[in-house]
Design a protein around this motif. Sequence first.
Motif, PDB file in Angstrom:
ATOM      1  N   SER A 120       0.818  -1.217   0.000  1.00 40.66           N
ATOM      2  CA  SER A 120       0.000   0.000   0.000  1.00 40.66           C
ATOM      3  C   SER A 120       0.854   1.271   0.000  1.00 40.66           C
ATOM      4  O   SER A 120       0.344   2.353  -0.244  1.00 40.66           O
ATOM      5  N   GLU A 121       2.157   1.140   0.235  1.00 41.06           N
ATOM      6  CA  GLU A 121       3.060   2.299   0.203  1.00 41.06           C
ATOM      7  C   GLU A 121       3.666   2.542  -1.176  1.00 41.06           C
ATOM      8  O   GLU A 121       4.693   3.203  -1.303  1.00 41.06           O
TER       9      GLU A 121
ATOM     10  N   GLU B  36      -1.324   5.963  -5.747  1.00 41.12           N
ATOM     11  CA  GLU B  36      -2.100   6.446  -4.597  1.00 41.12           C
ATOM     12  C   GLU B  36      -3.595   6.379  -4.891  1.00 41.12           C
ATOM     13  O   GLU B  36      -4.386   5.947  -4.047  1.00 41.12           O
ATOM     14  N   LYS B  37      -3.994   6.780  -6.086  1.00 43.35           N
ATOM     15  CA  LYS B  37      -5.414   6.767  -6.443  1.00 43.35           C
ATOM     16  C   LYS B  37      -5.948   5.347  -6.621  1.00 43.35           C
ATOM     17  O   LYS B  37      -7.063   5.053  -6.212  1.00 43.35           O
TER      18      LYS B  37
ATOM     19  N   ASP C  97      -4.622   2.489  -5.325  1.00 39.24           N
ATOM     20  CA  ASP C  97      -4.533   1.842  -4.016  1.00 39.24           C
ATOM     21  C   ASP C  97      -4.936   0.362  -4.073  1.00 39.24           C
ATOM     22  O   ASP C  97      -5.818  -0.096  -3.340  1.00 39.24           O
TER      23      ASP C  97
ATOM     24  N   CYS D  11      -3.637  -2.561  -3.154  1.00 42.40           N
ATOM     25  CA  CYS D  11      -3.564  -3.444  -1.980  1.00 42.40           C
ATOM     26  C   CYS D  11      -4.709  -3.185  -1.008  1.00 42.40           C
ATOM     27  O   CYS D  11      -5.370  -4.141  -0.565  1.00 42.40           O
ATOM     28  N   ASN D  12      -4.960  -1.931  -0.694  1.00 40.15           N
ATOM     29  CA  ASN D  12      -6.062  -1.635   0.220  1.00 40.15           C
ATOM     30  C   ASN D  12      -7.415  -1.942  -0.419  1.00 40.15           C
ATOM     31  O   ASN D  12      -8.312  -2.466   0.240  1.00 40.15           O
ATOM     32  N   ARG D  13      -7.548  -1.636  -1.691  1.00 43.43           N
ATOM     33  CA  ARG D  13      -8.809  -1.893  -2.390  1.00 43.43           C
ATOM     34  C   ARG D  13      -9.136  -3.383  -2.406  1.00 43.43           C
ATOM     35  O   ARG D  13     -10.286  -3.774  -2.230  1.00 43.43           O
TER      36      ARG D  13
END
Length: 166
Positions: free
Chosen positions: A79-80, A108-109, A111, A113-115
């Motif tokens: 995510s980084e 960043e948009k 994303d 891994c988080n998504r």
Amino acid sequence: MSNLKIRIANENDTTVISEFICLHFNGYEPIQLFHVRKGDVMDPPPKDLVKECLLSGTTVMAYEDDTLAGVLIAGEITSEVAEKDLEYAEDHGPKGVDVFKFLSYIGEKADICNRMKIQRCLHIHILSVHRDYLGKGIAKSLFKYCIENGKSKNFPAFSVDCTSFY
């Protein structure tokens, strides 16, 4: 294409990969083209990016007979990823800073891994084929090999930013 051999790249391939990218990627891909004037010497990919991808065993090379016909640089992202792309921008020559800032913005948009609620994914940073070998399925073969290799390393997902007109 019957003589095509694909293998995982290692640290000894660093210079060959960087030179290949300068010759067969930077001056042809749309995301890079706005930095190029005829006769320009292109910046190689950031050393940290190439090194990380080589050490992870996720970068692959394709040879047709004894000629390097294609390179796929892939590596783990988390995510980084946006912060990492900004670090690459700082380590890169002046022609590539805007590119890595743009990729940071996309990372960043998106994303990924988080998504997808995953810790990491295998990201294809650069896929390039020698001009003389276009249209022979080499990019497809590199991509398939990379995905199988990534599965063997238990990557839960794969990502790529498509910027090519091929």
